[in-house]
Design a protein around this motif. Structure first.
Motif, PDB file in Angstrom:
ATOM      1  N   HIS A  50      -0.935  -3.650 -32.937  1.00  0.00           N
ATOM      2  CA  HIS A  50      -1.938  -2.872 -33.678  1.00  0.00           C
ATOM      3  C   HIS A  50      -3.343  -3.411 -33.385  1.00  0.00           C
ATOM      4  O   HIS A  50      -3.899  -4.169 -34.201  1.00  0.00           O
ATOM      5  CB  HIS A  50      -1.678  -2.950 -35.177  1.00  0.00           C
ATOM      6  CG  HIS A  50      -0.299  -2.589 -35.601  1.00  0.00           C
ATOM      7  ND1 HIS A  50       0.125  -1.281 -35.719  1.00  0.00           N
ATOM      8  CD2 HIS A  50       0.757  -3.357 -35.945  1.00  0.00           C
ATOM      9  CE1 HIS A  50       1.379  -1.265 -36.133  1.00  0.00           C
ATOM     10  NE2 HIS A  50       1.802  -2.508 -36.267  1.00  0.00           N
ATOM     11  N   ASP A  81       0.917   1.220 -29.511  1.00  0.00           N
ATOM     12  CA  ASP A  81       0.143   0.776 -30.664  1.00  0.00           C
ATOM     13  C   ASP A  81       0.922   0.841 -31.966  1.00  0.00           C
ATOM     14  O   ASP A  81       0.584   0.166 -32.921  1.00  0.00           O
ATOM     15  CB  ASP A  81      -1.186   1.523 -30.761  1.00  0.00           C
ATOM     16  CG  ASP A  81      -1.071   2.957 -31.280  1.00  0.00           C
ATOM     17  OD1 ASP A  81      -0.073   3.324 -31.892  1.00  0.00           O
ATOM     18  OD2 ASP A  81      -2.034   3.710 -31.078  1.00  0.00           O
ATOM     19  N   GLN A  84      -1.979   3.225 -35.978  1.00  0.00           N
ATOM     20  CA  GLN A  84      -3.342   2.712 -36.079  1.00  0.00           C
ATOM     21  C   GLN A  84      -4.102   3.492 -37.150  1.00  0.00           C
ATOM     22  O   GLN A  84      -3.949   4.712 -37.251  1.00  0.00           O
ATOM     23  CB  GLN A  84      -4.090   2.877 -34.747  1.00  0.00           C
ATOM     24  CG  GLN A  84      -3.424   2.187 -33.568  1.00  0.00           C
ATOM     25  CD  GLN A  84      -3.746   0.704 -33.492  1.00  0.00           C
ATOM     26  OE1 GLN A  84      -3.892   0.051 -34.509  1.00  0.00           O
ATOM     27  NE2 GLN A  84      -3.841   0.174 -32.290  1.00  0.00           N
ATOM     28  N   ASP A 274       3.978  -7.289 -33.275  1.00  0.00           N
ATOM     29  CA  ASP A 274       3.421  -6.790 -34.535  1.00  0.00           C
ATOM     30  C   ASP A 274       2.060  -7.422 -34.810  1.00  0.00           C
ATOM     31  O   ASP A 274       1.679  -7.642 -35.964  1.00  0.00           O
ATOM     32  CB  ASP A 274       4.367  -7.011 -35.707  1.00  0.00           C
ATOM     33  CG  ASP A 274       4.119  -6.026 -36.846  1.00  0.00           C
ATOM     34  OD1 ASP A 274       3.201  -5.191 -36.735  1.00  0.00           O
ATOM     35  OD2 ASP A 274       4.843  -6.093 -37.860  1.00  0.00           O
TER      36      ASP A 274
END
Length: 354
Positions: A50, A81, A84, A274
């Motif tokens: 992220h 991603d 987000q 993560d």
């Protein structure tokens, strides 16, 4: 430029050239030689990352760029991603940042996820239409919050009815997108798998029978082991919810056995740090080593964060005509995964980053 080294995963020493940002095994006249020995590895892949999440919540674009640079300098050249809170297209437009596969916003319900990070739907029935919107806006992935603490129950609980999940996954697949879900506990898992979900994030509550079903379906798992290390600390802060706290400690205690069982069952397992929030950026190698400790061979753990992950996500490795995204190591990282912490060179989109 020209490179010579052992190309992974083929394990063959070859000459490789880079021209116009792409790899070729055909000689390129007058190309300067960058290296004449070592190991050439497809750029690492963080399948759960992220960049736009910081320790205090949503990041600004500038903060997201800084996070992505940290990941890049640790060898991560491709990021899924995995949700987000802001639009990360500006990061995709920069040639000096890792390639990013956007999964859009986390889909959740009010008070059923980290505040400010997800799109909170008014009703569970809104999930299929929200999935359709995220599939249209993203890069082929949609992220659901499958379970979270339900404070009225004092423990983890599913967010979505099974019939709604099935319709939402169907909508995504019809749009050509895959669906993944954050899930910690046990109760949400049968409905997610029955719906045909493509991947599970964390999956700490998975049991042998569910793992067998995942293997049968080809459902992937990204266990984010270095994030699960935070579970005891989360439990320590959950004094108002003792059942939840005990549950989180139990899930933490069993995660190693769960991943070992997943590997034994034949579940496709990939590396995801993560990073963002409770996990610092640039820690993908820690996750690769954690997968090795959980039972993967060193080659399998590296593959889970390189060529195998690239194939899963539809990105090529070191093949003719592929984008030149690669790492050069002095020693064979399959013999010692700590070698991954010290790339001699990083090449991204054909440009020498280091």
């Amino acid at each position: 430029m020209h490179l010579r080294g052992v190309v992974l995963p083929s394990d063959e020493e070859r000459d490789v050239w880079i021209s116009d940002g792409r790899l070729t095994f055909e000689p390129v006249a007058d190309a300067p030689t960058l290296v004449s020995g070592g190991f050439l590895v497809p750029g690492l892949v963080d399948a759960h990352c992220h960049p736009a999440i910081g320790v205090h919540g949503p990041a600004t674009v500038d903060e997201a760029i800084a996070n992505a640079l940290v990941d890049r300098d640790a060898g991560t050249l491709l990021i899924r991603d995995c949700g987000q809170p802001i639009d990360t297209r500006p990061l995709q437009e920069r040639a000096d940042l890792p390639r990013i596969i956007r999964a859009g916003k986390h889909l959740a319900l009010p008070k059923r996820y980290i505040p400010g990070l997800g799109l909170e739907l008014d009703s569970p029935d809104d999930l299929p239409s929200a999935v359709a919107a995220q599939a249209a806006d993203g890069d082929g992935w949609v992220k659901l919050v499958g379970d979270w603490i339900d404070r009225s129950a004092g423990d983890l609980a599913p967010l979505w009815p099974d019939d709604v999940l099935a319709e939402a996954v169907k909508v995504a697949h019809e749009a050509g997108a895959r669906v993944t879900a954050h899930v910690f506990g046990e109760d949400a898992l049968p409905g997610l798998l029955a719906a045909g979900i493509d991947c599970l994030e964390h999956g700490t509550g998975l049991t042998p029978d569910l793992l067998a079903e995942m293997a049968r379906r080809g459902t992937a798992l990204v266990p984010t082991l270095i994030n699960i290390e935070n579970f005891p600390g989360i439990a320590d802060k959950a004094g108002k919810y003792p059942v939840y706290a005990a549950h989180m400690r139990a899930l933490h205690a069993g995660v190693g056995d769960m991943v070992a069982a997943a590997l034994s069952a034949g579940v496709p397992v990939y590396a995801g740090s993560d990073a963002g929030g409770m996990v610092k950026h640039g820690r993908l190698v820690d996750e690769i080593e954690a997968l090795w400790r959980a039972g993967m061979s060193s080659t399998e753990a590296l593959a889970a964060a390189s060529w195998a992950a690239r194939e899963w996500l539809g990105h090529p490795s070191l093949t003719e005509g592929a984008p030149a995204d690669l790492l050069v190591y002095d020693r064979d990282p399959r013999e010692d995964l700590s070698v991954l912490r010290h790339p001699r060179h990083i090449v991204l989109r054909g440009a020498l980053i280091r």
